[in-house]
Motif scaffolding. Structure first.
Motif, mmCIF file in Angstrom:
data_model
loop_
_atom_site.group_PDB
_atom_site.id
_atom_site.type_symbol
_atom_site.label_atom_id
_atom_site.label_comp_id
_atom_site.label_asym_id
_atom_site.label_seq_id
_atom_site.Cartn_x
_atom_site.Cartn_y
_atom_site.Cartn_z
ATOM 1 N N ILE A 19 0.846 -1.192 0.000
ATOM 2 C CA ILE A 19 0.000 0.000 0.000
ATOM 3 C C ILE A 19 0.883 1.243 0.000
ATOM 4 O O ILE A 19 1.810 1.350 0.814
ATOM 5 C CB ILE A 19 -0.938 -0.002 1.223
ATOM 6 N N PRO A 20 0.636 2.207 -0.866
ATOM 7 C CA PRO A 20 1.459 3.422 -0.920
ATOM 8 C C PRO A 20 1.446 4.184 0.407
ATOM 9 O O PRO A 20 0.414 4.277 1.073
ATOM 10 C CB PRO A 20 0.811 4.245 -2.044
ATOM 11 N N ASP A 21 2.612 4.712 0.763
ATOM 12 C CA ASP A 21 2.772 5.592 1.928
ATOM 13 C C ASP A 21 2.439 4.894 3.251
ATOM 14 O O ASP A 21 2.038 5.542 4.215
ATOM 15 C CB ASP A 21 1.911 6.845 1.762
ATOM 16 N N ILE A 22 2.588 3.582 3.282
ATOM 17 C CA ILE A 22 2.346 2.861 4.534
ATOM 18 C C ILE A 22 3.674 2.673 5.262
ATOM 19 O O ILE A 22 4.729 2.504 4.646
ATOM 20 C CB ILE A 22 1.661 1.502 4.281
ATOM 21 N N ARG A 23 3.644 2.737 6.585
ATOM 22 C CA ARG A 23 4.815 2.440 7.408
ATOM 23 C C ARG A 23 4.456 1.287 8.332
ATOM 24 O O ARG A 23 3.473 1.361 9.080
ATOM 25 C CB ARG A 23 5.251 3.660 8.229
ATOM 26 N N ILE A 24 5.254 0.247 8.280
ATOM 27 C CA ILE A 24 5.021 -0.943 9.097
ATOM 28 C C ILE A 24 6.170 -1.068 10.089
ATOM 29 O O ILE A 24 7.337 -0.905 9.728
ATOM 30 C CB ILE A 24 4.920 -2.203 8.221
ATOM 31 N N TYR A 25 5.842 -1.374 11.334
ATOM 32 C CA TYR A 25 6.840 -1.415 12.392
ATOM 33 C C TYR A 25 7.096 -2.863 12.834
ATOM 34 O O TYR A 25 6.165 -3.646 12.992
ATOM 35 C CB TYR A 25 6.373 -0.571 13.584
ATOM 36 N N GLY A 26 8.365 -3.186 13.015
ATOM 37 C CA GLY A 26 8.717 -4.530 13.459
ATOM 38 C C GLY A 26 9.701 -5.188 12.518
ATOM 39 O O GLY A 26 9.859 -4.775 11.366
ATOM 40 N N ASP A 27 10.348 -6.216 13.026
ATOM 41 C CA ASP A 27 11.357 -6.943 12.262
ATOM 42 C C ASP A 27 10.710 -8.193 11.663
ATOM 43 O O ASP A 27 10.577 -9.219 12.337
ATOM 44 C CB ASP A 27 12.527 -7.323 13.175
ATOM 45 N N PHE A 28 10.338 -8.114 10.400
ATOM 46 C CA PHE A 28 9.650 -9.236 9.761
ATOM 47 C C PHE A 28 10.615 -10.218 9.115
ATOM 48 O O PHE A 28 10.194 -11.137 8.416
ATOM 49 C CB PHE A 28 8.619 -8.712 8.762
ATOM 50 N N SER A 29 11.907 -10.019 9.374
ATOM 51 C CA SER A 29 12.887 -11.033 8.975
ATOM 52 C C SER A 29 12.947 -12.150 10.011
ATOM 53 O O SER A 29 13.509 -13.213 9.746
ATOM 54 C CB SER A 29 14.271 -10.401 8.801
ATOM 55 N N GLN A 30 12.364 -11.928 11.178
ATOM 56 C CA GLN A 30 12.322 -12.964 12.206
ATOM 57 C C GLN A 30 11.433 -14.117 11.754
ATOM 58 O O GLN A 30 10.307 -13.899 11.308
ATOM 59 C CB GLN A 30 11.768 -12.407 13.520
ATOM 60 N N LYS A 31 11.969 -15.325 11.909
ATOM 61 C CA LYS A 31 11.186 -16.506 11.544
ATOM 62 C C LYS A 31 10.004 -16.671 12.487
ATOM 63 O O LYS A 31 8.880 -16.965 12.057
ATOM 64 C CB LYS A 31 12.070 -17.756 11.576
ATOM 65 N N ASN A 32 10.263 -16.514 13.760
ATOM 66 C CA ASN A 32 9.206 -16.608 14.761
ATOM 67 C C ASN A 32 9.022 -15.257 15.423
ATOM 68 O O ASN A 32 9.970 -14.708 15.993
ATOM 69 C CB ASN A 32 9.559 -17.661 15.825
ATOM 70 N N ARG A 33 7.831 -14.722 15.324
ATOM 71 C CA ARG A 33 7.513 -13.440 15.927
ATOM 72 C C ARG A 33 6.056 -13.487 16.375
ATOM 73 O O ARG A 33 5.251 -14.278 15.858
ATOM 74 C CB ARG A 33 7.740 -12.291 14.948
ATOM 75 N N ALA A 34 5.719 -12.676 17.349
ATOM 76 C CA ALA A 34 4.335 -12.640 17.809
ATOM 77 C C ALA A 34 3.427 -12.201 16.656
ATOM 78 O O ALA A 34 3.831 -11.396 15.817
ATOM 79 C CB ALA A 34 4.206 -11.686 18.993
ATOM 80 N N PRO A 35 2.209 -12.721 16.598
ATOM 81 C CA PRO A 35 1.304 -12.431 15.469
ATOM 82 C C PRO A 35 0.718 -11.030 15.537
ATOM 83 O O PRO A 35 -0.481 -10.832 15.773
ATOM 84 C CB PRO A 35 0.236 -13.515 15.609
ATOM 85 N N ILE A 36 1.593 -10.047 15.323
ATOM 86 C CA ILE A 36 1.239 -8.634 15.442
ATOM 87 C C ILE A 36 1.789 -7.872 14.240
ATOM 88 O O ILE A 36 2.936 -8.092 13.840
ATOM 89 C CB ILE A 36 1.834 -8.040 16.735
ATOM 90 N N VAL A 37 0.985 -6.984 13.678
ATOM 91 C CA VAL A 37 1.452 -6.047 12.647
ATOM 92 C C VAL A 37 0.946 -4.665 13.041
ATOM 93 O O VAL A 37 -0.264 -4.419 13.054
ATOM 94 C CB VAL A 37 0.938 -6.407 11.241
ATOM 95 N N SER A 38 1.885 -3.754 13.353
ATOM 96 C CA SER A 38 1.524 -2.373 13.666
ATOM 97 C C SER A 38 1.946 -1.487 12.507
ATOM 98 O O SER A 38 3.027 -1.673 11.935
ATOM 99 C CB SER A 38 2.206 -1.918 14.955
ATOM 100 N N LEU A 39 1.110 -0.515 12.189
ATOM 101 C CA LEU A 39 1.381 0.291 11.000
ATOM 102 C C LEU A 39 0.752 1.673 11.120
ATOM 103 O O LEU A 39 -0.047 1.943 12.019
ATOM 104 C CB LEU A 39 0.845 -0.430 9.754
#
Length: 392
Positions: free
Chosen positions: A305-325
């Motif tokens: 999506i244009p002009d969206i900012r997503i926070y967090g390290d999504f290179s992690q194989k295991n991460r809590a099921p959270i997406v903040s943006l």
């Protein structure tokens, strides 16, 4: 309604949880307050739930599991019961206010508080600003700085297993080893990971594990607890009725009674027991894989999506099921209200009780819109949420 706020509290729960609470209300008395049938029924439920918790977290035994109302109470018990004026304590910018505020209180009383920040990559090219922006939005903890901060003489390290804002997970075994080497206590906030990720107190060298029952464990609100390493004595936060040693002037010192003054939430604990059996039967790994699949499906679509900012390290194989943006400069509360009013989508905007993480991400004023997922969510839920963001 599409509920995507499971990091705040579970809304989708196994039906047997509500059934267990209702049955307990109809049938149990006060645990450890009598030998009649109803009191003993309550005691059996509480003890069995202690056993399930001890098995889940590889705690020393059921007697080392004390129940509380939530993780906030558990963390207050651990922090205020183990830290004293003059002690040196290490924590991180990832923390929830349930960790930070008790620590600030202890700092005001004379404890030394060290807060470890996020890593920041540096470069000397014209792309330096982009590199630093990437490091900032990833919100990765500076592990080198954390290791350096855990020096001999440190009383305790208090940290979360996973950020409730970015979903980034920390390597508990690694940090636990650093703590053990320095002779520091390791106090872990497992609010976002209990029931989702495997936690082994012995392997990870955790001295106190604090958890809540109403998030990943899918139990009722008003349930939580702490698992305490055998031999570790915590000053009680509360004293009062215990059901035993009535004529002594001081509260009993043996676990778990030492940390459980007053009547337990037996009805809630009955619901928590049902949820623990559900997790055991379904398989925690399977539930986590489903949640991470949904998270990835959402992330891979919204990142375009244009002009969206997503926070967090999504290179992690295991991460809590959270997406903040965030969507451009739009206020997170306005976006959240739009999702609720126009699409019936429940998410969490604002500061998420994580002030230092928002400062690190540069989102103090804007906040962030947090999507958090349950294995009960569907692919249709995910795709509807993506479409709603695209149409904002």
């Amino acid at each position: 309604m599409i509920y995507l706020d499971s990091a705040a509290t579970s809304f989708y729960r196994p039906p047997q949880v509500a059934e267990a609470v209702a049955e307990a209300i109809r049938s149990i008395g006060n645990c450890s307050r009598g030998v009649h049938r109803e009191a003993l029924a309550g005691a059996r439920i509480v003890f069995e739930t202690r056993q399930l918790i001890a098995q889940l977290f590889h705690a020393p035994g059921p007697e080392q599991v004390a129940f509380t109302a939530n993780a906030t109470q558990s963390l207050n018990i651990a922090v205020k019961g183990l830290i004293a004026p003059g002690d040196r304590v290490v924590t991180t910018v990832l923390e929830h206010n349930s960790v930070l505020r008790p620590l600030y209180e202890m700092e005001k009383m004379g404890a030394e508080l060290i807060v470890v920040g996020c890593e920041r990559e540096k470069g000397d090219s014209r792309e330096n600003n982009n590199i630093e922006r990437t490091a900032q939005t990833a919100g990765r903890l500076d592990l080198e700085a954390l290791k350096e901060a855990i020096t001999p003489g440190t009383r305790a390290v208090v940290m979360t297993h996973a950020s409730n804002l970015t979903g980034n997970c920390q390597n508990l075994a690694m940090v636990g080893a650093w703590c053990r080497q320095a002779g520091a206590l390791f106090i872990v906030d497992a609010s976002q990971t209990a029931g989702v990720f495997p936690i082994d107190m012995e392997r990870d060298r955790i001295d106190v594990l604090c958890f809540t029952g109403h998030k990943g464990l899918m139990g009722p609100q008003g349930t939580g607890g702490l698992c305490v390493r055998e031999g570790l004595v915590i000053r009680p936060l509360l004293s009062g009725g215990s059901g035993i040693r009535t004529f002594e002037k001081t509260h009993p010192s043996q676990m778990p009674t030492a940390l459980e003054a007053g009547t337990l939430n037996g009805h809630g604990i009955a619901g928590l027991r049902a949820a623990l059996y559900y997790i055991k039967e379904q398989g925690m790994d399977q539930l986590r894989k489903r949640e991470q699949f949904l998270m990835k499906r959402f992330y891979e679509q919204v990142r375009e999506i244009p002009d969206i900012r997503i926070y967090g390290d999504f290179s992690q194989k295991n991460r809590a099921p959270i997406v903040s943006l965030n969507l451009g400069d739009e206020d997170s509360a306005a976006v959240s209200d739009y999702l609720s009013q126009e699409y019936g989508i429940a998410v969490r905007p604002g500061g998420h009780c994580a002030p230092l993480m928002h400062l690190a991400l540069g989102t103090k004023e804007q906040g962030a819109v947090r999507f958090s997922f349950s294995h009960f969510n569907t692919e249709e839920h995910i795709d509807t949420a993506v479409r709603a963001l695209r149409e904002y």
